[in-house]
Scaffold this active site. Sequence first.
Site, PDB file in Angstrom:
ATOM      1  N   GLU A 231       0.917  -1.128   0.314  1.00 40.28           N
ATOM      2  CA  GLU A 231       0.062  -0.052  -0.171  1.00 40.28           C
ATOM      3  C   GLU A 231       0.742   1.106   0.029  1.00 40.28           C
ATOM      4  OE1 GLU A 231      -2.480   2.680  -0.372  1.00 40.28           O
ATOM      5  OE2 GLU A 231      -3.310   0.561  -0.278  1.00 40.28           O
TER       6      GLU A 231
ATOM      7  N   ASP B  31      -7.181   3.835  -7.034  1.00 42.88           N
ATOM      8  CA  ASP B  31      -7.442   5.187  -7.308  1.00 42.88           C
ATOM      9  C   ASP B  31      -7.666   5.313  -8.711  1.00 42.88           C
ATOM     10  OD1 ASP B  31      -7.330   8.112  -8.025  1.00 42.88           O
ATOM     11  OD2 ASP B  31      -5.923   8.337  -6.268  1.00 42.88           O
TER      12      ASP B  31
ATOM     13  N   ASN C 234       5.834   1.641  -2.787  1.00 44.42           N
ATOM     14  CA  ASN C 234       5.205   1.911  -4.229  1.00 44.42           C
ATOM     15  C   ASN C 234       5.679   0.924  -5.139  1.00 44.42           C
ATOM     16  OD1 ASN C 234       4.682   2.996  -6.688  1.00 44.42           O
ATOM     17  ND2 ASN C 234       5.770   4.968  -6.288  1.00 44.42           N
ATOM     18  N   ALA C 235       4.605   0.074  -5.365  1.00 47.25           N
ATOM     19  CA  ALA C 235       5.050  -1.182  -6.171  1.00 47.25           C
ATOM     20  C   ALA C 235       5.041  -0.546  -7.732  1.00 47.25           C
ATOM     21  CB  ALA C 235       3.557  -2.118  -6.231  1.00 47.25           C
TER      22      ALA C 235
ATOM     23  N   GLU D 185     -13.276  -1.086   1.632  1.00 44.72           N
ATOM     24  CA  GLU D 185     -13.758  -0.258   0.322  1.00 44.72           C
ATOM     25  C   GLU D 185     -15.130  -1.010  -0.033  1.00 44.72           C
ATOM     26  OE1 GLU D 185     -13.538   3.222  -1.536  1.00 44.72           O
ATOM     27  OE2 GLU D 185     -12.306   2.566   0.035  1.00 44.72           O
TER      28      GLU D 185
END
Length: 160
Positions: free
Chosen positions: A7, A63, A40-41, A138
């Site tokens: 994440e 997003d 940060n993949a 979510e």
Amino acid sequence: KRTLALEIRPKVAEFVKRRVEALRARHPGTYANVACLRYNAMLHLPNLLPKRALDKIFFCFPDPHFKAKNHRRRIVSTALLAEYAYVLKPGGTLYAITDVEELHVWHVATLDAHPCFEAIALADDDPFLRCMRDETEEGKKVTRQGGHMKDGSKYHCAYR
């Protein structure tokens, strides 16, 4: 099996870490195989994971980056699909779910166009789909509040 959540958002990563810790406290001896990293993949995935390391990859309500100039930031893109194919085992599955139809169309078109992936059909009772749709924070929020279109729609796809 192990579960690793990546994440990029600090608050979300911390939330997931706390949820895992709470589950471990409530169920001693379990959830030792679950972790979350703030990572940060999009920049460093091949540096983190070796080739053919993953059975499954999940993109849960990413997003949408609506503005065209920000489409390059979408987590499903042609360049990144090559990296996902690198870390996914042969026969492994990539799942994606969103409440934004435009983003779902993007996911499907981008994945369909990539030579390393082919669409697979999922039954409505697929346990991983059910979990993404009904058990993620979510997913619950979309059900409760209606999501992007305010009608509770959730769009999913899966690829091998």
